[in-house]
Design an enzyme around this catalytic site. Structure first.
Site, PDB file in Angstrom:
ATOM      1  N   CYS A 112      37.723  45.373  46.992  1.00  0.00           N
ATOM      2  CA  CYS A 112      38.765  45.578  45.988  1.00  0.00           C
ATOM      3  C   CYS A 112      38.649  47.019  45.499  1.00  0.00           C
ATOM      4  CB  CYS A 112      38.593  44.594  44.835  1.00  0.00           C
ATOM      5  SG  CYS A 112      39.891  44.745  43.608  1.00  0.00           S
ATOM      6  N   LEU A 113      39.398  47.885  46.141  1.00  0.00           N
ATOM      7  CA  LEU A 113      39.428  49.303  45.775  1.00  0.00           C
ATOM      8  C   LEU A 113      40.886  49.730  45.846  1.00  0.00           C
ATOM      9  CD1 LEU A 113      37.744  51.841  45.081  1.00  0.00           C
ATOM     10  CD2 LEU A 113      37.594  52.286  47.546  1.00  0.00           C
TER      11      LEU A 113
END
Length: 185
Positions: A112-113
């Protein structure tokens, strides 16, 4: 006087030499951009890059991050990068190959970036992604989690979170219902 015959001989020699070497593969714009991005990398000692398929395949490579501060200090985390030919118009596909107890990386290695998803822009590059990954290890974010259990522990009890991270890094440990194997490096 121009010796036209000599010029034609020279042109034929160039054509013959090219045939001996085989067809020259034309590089896509994405390959050229990746080549430039990699040539311009200036990584600290805690980050390394490797090309398991050799230097001829710059579109698939591995990045190892060994944080030297924060909760994950002492850990070693391997990421695979797959860059499509339409790069930089599409973000590289990045996966964490090391099982990690992290709020922003799930147990399947999804990350999750934001710059790998909705905030990707063609002006960003491989270096930006690598430093973004490194930042996740120095500043894990419980507000945008993939691993909700780790995020809840980080938010509610940072000391337990730190203990869980250390146990996961050491390996051969169960944290909740998840087994973290011993690192193979």
């Amino acid at each position: 006087m121009i010796r036209l015959f000599k010029v034609k001989e020279k042109q034929q020699e160039v054509v013959d030499n090219a045939k001996e070497k085989g067809p020259v593969k034309k590089q896509s714009a994405g390959e050229l951009r990746v080549q430039r991005d990699i040539a311009e990398l200036n990584l600290p000692n805690s980050i390394s890059i490797a090309f398991p398929s050799g230097q001829d395949d710059l579109m698939n490579f591995e990045v190892t991050i060994e944080p030297d501060e924060g909760y994950y200090k002492g850990g070693r985390f391997l990421f695979t990068f797959e860059v499509t030919p339409v790069y930089p118009h599409e973000a590289p596909k990045v996966k964490c190959e090391t099982k990690v107890y992290h709020p922003n990386i799930d147990l399947e290695g999804n990350i999750c970036l934001n710059i790998l998803r909705e905030d990707w822009k063609p002006v960003l590059n491989i270096s930006t992604v690598i430093y973004g990954l490194y930042y996740l290890f120095t500043q894990p974010n419980y507000e945008d989690p993939l691993n909700h259990e780790a995020a809840d522990v980080l938010r509610d009890n940072p000391e337990t979170f730190e203990s869980n991270v250390k146990r996961a890094i050491a390996g051969d440990q169960w944290i909740g219902s998840t087994y973290f194997p011993k690192p193979d490096f």
